[in-house]
Design a protein around this motif. Structure first.
Motif, PDB file in Angstrom:
ATOM      1  N   TYR A 134       2.603  -3.124  13.491  1.00 19.56           N
ATOM      2  CA  TYR A 134       2.544  -3.605  12.242  1.00 19.56           C
ATOM      3  C   TYR A 134       1.452  -3.937  11.621  1.00 19.56           C
ATOM      4  CZ  TYR A 134       3.515  -7.182   8.530  1.00 19.56           C
ATOM      5  OH  TYR A 134       3.503  -7.978   7.523  1.00 19.56           O
ATOM      6  N   HIS A 135       0.323  -4.617  12.181  1.00 14.17           N
ATOM      7  CA  HIS A 135      -0.777  -5.120  11.670  1.00 14.17           C
ATOM      8  C   HIS A 135      -1.832  -3.667  11.403  1.00 14.17           C
ATOM      9  CE1 HIS A 135      -0.161  -9.119  12.053  1.00 14.17           C
ATOM     10  NE2 HIS A 135       0.415  -9.190  13.230  1.00 14.17           N
ATOM     11  N   ALA A 136      -1.544  -2.654  12.269  1.00 16.13           N
ATOM     12  CA  ALA A 136      -2.595  -1.566  11.799  1.00 16.13           C
ATOM     13  C   ALA A 136      -1.883  -0.667  10.755  1.00 16.13           C
ATOM     14  CB  ALA A 136      -2.703  -0.766  13.288  1.00 16.13           C
ATOM     15  N   THR A 137      -0.682  -1.008  10.100  1.00 17.43           N
ATOM     16  CA  THR A 137      -0.122  -0.044   9.219  1.00 17.43           C
ATOM     17  C   THR A 137      -0.346  -0.649   7.843  1.00 17.43           C
ATOM     18  OG1 THR A 137       1.834   0.811  10.615  1.00 17.43           O
ATOM     19  CG2 THR A 137       2.203   0.798   8.380  1.00 17.43           C
ATOM     20  N   SER A 138      -0.705   0.048   6.943  1.00 20.14           N
ATOM     21  CA  SER A 138      -1.069  -0.250   5.614  1.00 20.14           C
ATOM     22  C   SER A 138      -0.045   0.179   4.740  1.00 20.14           C
ATOM     23  CB  SER A 138      -2.457   0.045   5.117  1.00 20.14           C
ATOM     24  OG  SER A 138      -2.197   1.798   5.015  1.00 20.14           O
ATOM     25  N   MET A 139       0.099  -0.346   3.257  1.00 27.54           N
ATOM     26  CA  MET A 139       0.899   0.215   2.572  1.00 27.54           C
ATOM     27  C   MET A 139       0.592   1.668   1.782  1.00 27.54           C
ATOM     28  SD  MET A 139       3.626  -2.150   1.897  1.00 27.54           S
ATOM     29  CE  MET A 139       4.290  -1.855   0.250  1.00 27.54           C
ATOM     30  N   ASN A 140      -0.667   1.901   2.225  1.00 30.28           N
ATOM     31  CA  ASN A 140      -1.259   3.335   1.700  1.00 30.28           C
ATOM     32  C   ASN A 140      -0.306   4.281   2.830  1.00 30.28           C
ATOM     33  OD1 ASN A 140      -2.824   2.956  -0.550  1.00 30.28           O
ATOM     34  ND2 ASN A 140      -4.599   2.248   0.687  1.00 30.28           N
ATOM     35  N   ASP A 141      -0.500   3.931   4.228  1.00 29.60           N
ATOM     36  CA  ASP A 141      -0.037   4.819   5.150  1.00 29.60           C
ATOM     37  C   ASP A 141       1.719   4.916   4.703  1.00 29.60           C
ATOM     38  OD1 ASP A 141      -2.225   4.728   6.771  1.00 29.60           O
ATOM     39  OD2 ASP A 141      -1.458   2.724   7.637  1.00 29.60           O
ATOM     40  N   LEU A 142       2.158   4.111   4.240  1.00 30.77           N
ATOM     41  CA  LEU A 142       3.589   4.401   4.115  1.00 30.77           C
ATOM     42  C   LEU A 142       3.823   4.983   2.744  1.00 30.77           C
ATOM     43  CD1 LEU A 142       6.521   3.405   4.691  1.00 30.77           C
ATOM     44  CD2 LEU A 142       6.244   1.323   3.514  1.00 30.77           C
ATOM     45  N   ALA A 143       3.101   4.866   1.809  1.00 26.41           N
ATOM     46  CA  ALA A 143       2.911   5.487   0.511  1.00 26.41           C
ATOM     47  C   ALA A 143       2.771   7.089   0.795  1.00 26.41           C
ATOM     48  CB  ALA A 143       2.248   5.079  -0.669  1.00 26.41           C
ATOM     49  N   ASP A 144       1.896   7.351   1.642  1.00 30.67           N
ATOM     50  CA  ASP A 144       1.470   8.836   2.069  1.00 30.67           C
ATOM     51  C   ASP A 144       2.723   9.349   2.764  1.00 30.67           C
ATOM     52  OD1 ASP A 144      -1.055   8.450   0.953  1.00 30.67           O
ATOM     53  OD2 ASP A 144      -1.932   8.080   3.030  1.00 30.67           O
ATOM     54  N   ALA A 145       3.495   8.494   3.592  1.00 32.70           N
ATOM     55  CA  ALA A 145       4.429   9.051   4.528  1.00 32.70           C
ATOM     56  C   ALA A 145       5.730   9.559   3.690  1.00 32.70           C
ATOM     57  CB  ALA A 145       4.846   8.182   5.510  1.00 32.70           C
TER      58      ALA A 145
END
Length: 235
Positions: free
Chosen positions: A30-41
């Motif tokens: 959870y802590h290593a994941t950013s909203m940018n990561d999610l947007a890219d996915a």
């Protein structure tokens, strides 16, 4: 399951975001994941993502709540009247629900500490509700059949849930066992078939013993050295 939007309206797109977030959380944490990561996915712009979800914390919280409701609904749908059959059914439904959305349940199990105090307490309350349902199923077995009679219900429940929940971390859809296979194996470990009545519990009748004839006293065997000495004397 379709997750509701902040205004209460269900949205398929939001459910897709939750599924993608669960996959990323389970791999990166959870802590290593950013909203940018999610947007890219998701192939979305970050601004578009915020149109569907408020922030990363909201994702984790709603993911944890939906995980618990999924498990609770599964357990309460068990209908068997026989206590042992009902516990077997609860075990199966738990495994099927858990592995139906593996990433989400794995994240909910390990990231509880990442929630705010208020959100964490809500999830803990839901877990307590499920624990009570599981305790009820275990207690019914203890009372009806005497299994685990010497153990506290809580200890039995913790042991069973530890075994069941760990499945979410090692199960692979590419493996040889289906979720139903795993559930059946766990049920067989926890609730093996009762043995047939033993000779101890139902001794067979035997004819009265007859008096044996007194045994003749056999001459004690002579050691080899004594035999050899006797032979010498005779010779």
């Amino acid at each position: 399951m379709v997750v509701q939007n902040t205004d209460g309206a269900p949205t398929r797109r939001r459910e897709e975001i939750f599924a993608a977030a669960a996959d990323i959380f389970s791999v990166k944490g959870y802590h290593a994941t950013s909203m940018n990561d999610l947007a890219d996915a998701m192939g979305m712009r970050k601004a578009s993502l915020y149109h569907h979800v408020r922030n990363k914390e909201t994702l984790l919280y709603e993911m944890s709540v939906s995980s618990m409701h999924h498990i609770i609904d599964a357990a309460t749908s068990a209908t068997s009247l026989d206590p042992e059959d009902r516990l077997r059914e609860v075990i199966k439904k738990h495994i099927l629900a858990l592995l139906d959305d593996q990433s989400r349940h794995a994240t909910a199990l390990v990231e509880l500490r990442s929630l705010s105090a208020e959100e964490r307490q809500h999830v803990i309350d839901l877990r307590s509700r499920y624990d009570n349902l599981f305790d009820e199923a275990v207690r019914s077995v203890q009372k009806s059949s005497g299994r685990w009679a010497e153990l506290p219900t809580r200890v039995v429940r913790l042991a069973l849930l530890g075994m069941l929940n760990w499945t979410v971390f090692w199960y692979s859809p590419d493996g040889s066992e289906t979720p139903s296979d795993i559930a059946a194996s766990f049920a067989a470990i926890v609730l093996p078939p009762r043995d047939a009545p033993s000779a101890k519990s139902a001794p067979a009748r035997t004819a009265p013993a007859t008096k044996a004839a007194p045994a003749t006293k056999a001459a004690p065997a002579k050691p080899a050295a004594v035999k050899a000495a006797a032979a010498k004397v005779k010779g």
